[in-house]
Design an enzyme around this catalytic site. Structure first.
Site, PDB file in Angstrom:
ATOM      1  N   PRO A 262       0.736  -1.183   0.105  1.00 19.82           N
ATOM      2  CA  PRO A 262       0.084   0.042   0.034  1.00 19.82           C
ATOM      3  C   PRO A 262       0.994   1.210  -0.026  1.00 19.82           C
ATOM      4  CG  PRO A 262      -0.038  -1.130   2.139  1.00 19.82           C
ATOM      5  CD  PRO A 262       0.624  -2.100   1.221  1.00 19.82           C
ATOM      6  N   ASN A 263       0.270   2.336  -0.576  1.00 23.52           N
ATOM      7  CA  ASN A 263       0.943   3.492  -0.907  1.00 23.52           C
ATOM      8  C   ASN A 263       2.197   3.717  -1.631  1.00 23.52           C
ATOM      9  OD1 ASN A 263      -1.176   4.947   0.944  1.00 23.52           O
ATOM     10  ND2 ASN A 263      -0.171   3.888   2.626  1.00 23.52           N
TER      11      ASN A 263
ATOM     12  N   ARG B 111       5.266  10.985  -2.373  1.00 22.79           N
ATOM     13  CA  ARG B 111       5.012  10.701  -0.861  1.00 22.79           C
ATOM     14  C   ARG B 111       6.268  10.803  -0.272  1.00 22.79           C
ATOM     15  NH1 ARG B 111       4.908   4.429   1.181  1.00 22.79           N
ATOM     16  NH2 ARG B 111       4.073   4.763   3.290  1.00 22.79           N
TER      17      ARG B 111
ATOM     18  N   TYR C 192      11.347   8.625   1.551  1.00 26.43           N
ATOM     19  CA  TYR C 192      11.534   7.631   0.218  1.00 26.43           C
ATOM     20  C   TYR C 192      11.971   8.152  -0.955  1.00 26.43           C
ATOM     21  CZ  TYR C 192       8.339   5.464   3.385  1.00 26.43           C
ATOM     22  OH  TYR C 192       7.886   4.909   4.631  1.00 26.43           O
TER      23      TYR C 192
ATOM     24  N   ASN D 209       7.887  -5.873  -1.517  1.00 28.27           N
ATOM     25  CA  ASN D 209       7.829  -4.547  -0.180  1.00 28.27           C
ATOM     26  C   ASN D 209       6.252  -4.623   0.179  1.00 28.27           C
ATOM     27  OD1 ASN D 209       7.802  -2.359   1.128  1.00 28.27           O
ATOM     28  ND2 ASN D 209       8.944  -1.268  -0.387  1.00 28.27           N
TER      29      ASN D 209
ATOM     30  N   ALA E 127       3.371  -1.044   4.831  1.00 29.04           N
ATOM     31  CA  ALA E 127       2.817  -0.802   6.096  1.00 29.04           C
ATOM     32  C   ALA E 127       2.466  -2.295   6.687  1.00 29.04           C
ATOM     33  CB  ALA E 127       1.717   0.272   6.313  1.00 29.04           C
TER      34      ALA E 127
ATOM     35  N   HIS F 122       4.475  -4.635   9.147  1.00 31.33           N
ATOM     36  CA  HIS F 122       4.170  -4.677  10.559  1.00 31.33           C
ATOM     37  C   HIS F 122       2.964  -4.971  11.116  1.00 31.33           C
ATOM     38  CE1 HIS F 122       7.492  -1.950   9.191  1.00 31.33           C
ATOM     39  NE2 HIS F 122       6.730  -1.189   8.685  1.00 31.33           N
TER      40      HIS F 122
ATOM     41  N   ASP G 165       1.266 -15.561   6.233  1.00 29.75           N
ATOM     42  CA  ASP G 165       0.559 -16.616   5.965  1.00 29.75           C
ATOM     43  C   ASP G 165       0.428 -17.210   4.577  1.00 29.75           C
ATOM     44  OD1 ASP G 165       0.487 -17.091   8.910  1.00 29.75           O
ATOM     45  OD2 ASP G 165      -1.847 -17.173   8.947  1.00 29.75           O
TER      46      ASP G 165
ATOM     47  N   GLU H  96      12.145 -10.037   1.212  1.00 31.39           N
ATOM     48  CA  GLU H  96      11.573  -9.016   1.784  1.00 31.39           C
ATOM     49  C   GLU H  96      12.267  -7.512   1.637  1.00 31.39           C
ATOM     50  OE1 GLU H  96      10.502  -8.789   5.973  1.00 31.39           O
ATOM     51  OE2 GLU H  96      10.303  -6.974   5.828  1.00 31.39           O
TER      52      GLU H  96
ATOM     53  N   HIS I  98      12.750  -2.983   1.555  1.00 29.32           N
ATOM     54  CA  HIS I  98      12.000  -1.886   1.905  1.00 29.32           C
ATOM     55  C   HIS I  98      13.108  -0.696   1.215  1.00 29.32           C
ATOM     56  CE1 HIS I  98       9.125  -3.804   4.841  1.00 29.32           C
ATOM     57  NE2 HIS I  98      10.253  -4.594   4.944  1.00 29.32           N
ATOM     58  N   LEU I  99      12.492   0.485   0.940  1.00 26.47           N
ATOM     59  CA  LEU I  99      13.190   1.516   0.526  1.00 26.47           C
ATOM     60  C   LEU I  99      13.939   2.090   1.640  1.00 26.47           C
ATOM     61  CD1 LEU I  99      10.322   3.114  -1.937  1.00 26.47           C
ATOM     62  CD2 LEU I  99      12.526   2.154  -2.586  1.00 26.47           C
ATOM     63  N   SER I 100      13.464   2.171   2.677  1.00 30.71           N
ATOM     64  CA  SER I 100      13.928   2.983   3.758  1.00 30.71           C
ATOM     65  C   SER I 100      14.244   1.934   4.990  1.00 30.71           C
ATOM     66  CB  SER I 100      12.832   3.862   4.720  1.00 30.71           C
ATOM     67  OG  SER I 100      11.710   3.102   4.975  1.00 30.71           O
TER      68      SER I 100
ATOM     69  N   ARG J  87      13.943   3.734  11.886  1.00 28.33           N
ATOM     70  CA  ARG J  87      12.728   4.284  11.965  1.00 28.33           C
ATOM     71  C   ARG J  87      11.959   4.400  13.148  1.00 28.33           C
ATOM     72  NH1 ARG J  87       9.789   4.436   6.589  1.00 28.33           N
ATOM     73  NH2 ARG J  87       8.884   6.230   7.491  1.00 28.33           N
TER      74      ARG J  87
ATOM     75  N   ARG K 113       8.061   0.250  13.372  1.00 29.10           N
ATOM     76  CA  ARG K 113       8.702  -0.366  12.004  1.00 29.10           C
ATOM     77  C   ARG K 113       9.557  -1.401  12.327  1.00 29.10           C
ATOM     78  NH1 ARG K 113       6.126   3.035   8.290  1.00 29.10           N
ATOM     79  NH2 ARG K 113       5.766   5.177   8.975  1.00 29.10           N
TER      80      ARG K 113
HETATM   81  C1  DQA Z   1       8.466   0.928   3.673  1.00 25.56           C
HETATM   82  C2  DQA Z   1       8.586   1.170   4.957  1.00 25.56           C
HETATM   83  C3  DQA Z   1       7.189   0.813   5.625  1.00 25.56           C
HETATM   84  O1  DQA Z   1       7.505   1.082   7.071  1.00 25.56           O
HETATM   85  C4  DQA Z   1       6.321   1.733   5.245  1.00 25.56           C
HETATM   86  O2  DQA Z   1       5.011   1.461   5.932  1.00 25.56           O
HETATM   87  C5  DQA Z   1       5.942   1.852   3.657  1.00 25.56           C
HETATM   88  C6  DQA Z   1       7.484   1.635   3.081  1.00 25.56           C
HETATM   89  C7  DQA Z   1       9.677   1.058   2.663  1.00 25.56           C
HETATM   90  O3  DQA Z   1       9.865   0.669   1.475  1.00 25.56           O
HETATM   91  O4  DQA Z   1      10.690   1.728   3.235  1.00 25.56           O
HETATM   92  O5  DQA Z   1       5.171   2.062   3.208  1.00 25.56           O
HETATM   93  O6  DQA Z   1       8.007  -0.668   3.136  1.00 25.56           O
END
Ligand code: DQA
Length: 144
Positions: free
Chosen positions: A10-11, A18, A23, A74, A77, A80, A87, A98, A100-102, A107, A111
């Site tokens: 999501p997002n 964003r 990011y 990725n 959110a 977490h 599952d 897995e 993540h950008l950040s 953080r 997270r």
């Molecule tokens: C994220 C890190 C997550 O905590 C956050 O909710 C995201 C992006 C990342 O790619 O850094 O939406 O997955």
């Protein structure tokens, strides 16, 4: 040829606009383009999906289980919060990476925990778009 399912949570469709301080300004289309270029180099076939809904991500994982050799995800959110995505990955039994950008460990404390990490082969975070590119290399390595 390795078949890799790429799942953006999501997002992530808002990347570029964003929270650029967290990011960066790279868009999801640009990330996907870099993944496609690397996939050609690695001899991998990609299916790339972005969904905002948790159940939709579960459906994407299930419906690609027979096609995919590995999953690059990725979960954003849902990393977490989501037992359901965890599952689904466990249920299909595919190697998952897995990303993540950040750097989620630098953080907010909420997270720091990932429900996905225990069912993933590994986690790559903090390298921006390179997290995805390194993750694709790792996913392909599990398919050779
Ligand atoms: C994220 C890190 C997550 O905590 C956050 O909710 C995201 C992006 C990342 O790619 O850094 O939406 O997955």
């Amino acid at each position: 040829m390795a078949n890799i399912l790429v799942v953006h949570g999501p997002n992530l469709n808002l990347l570029g606009k964003r929270e650029p301080g967290v990011y960066g300004v790279v868009t999801l289309d640009e990330i996907n383009e870099q993944l496609r270029l690397l996939a050609v180099e690695l001899g991998a076939a990609l299916r790339i999906e972005q969904r905002n809904g948790e159940g939709e991500i579960v459906d994407i994982i299930q419906s690609n289980a027979d096609w995919a050799d590995a999953i690059l995800i990725n979960p954003a959110a849902y990393t977490h919060t989501s037992v359901a995505i965890r599952d689904a990955i466990a249920a299909v039994g595919l190697p998952a990476v897995e990303v993540h950008l950040s750097n989620i460990h630098q953080r907010e404390p909420f997270r720091h925990h990932s429900y996905i990490a225990p069912v993933a082969r590994g986690q790559i975070c903090g390298f921006g778009v390179n997290s995805y590119l390194l993750g694709l290399r790792a996913a392909c390595a599990y398919c050779s």
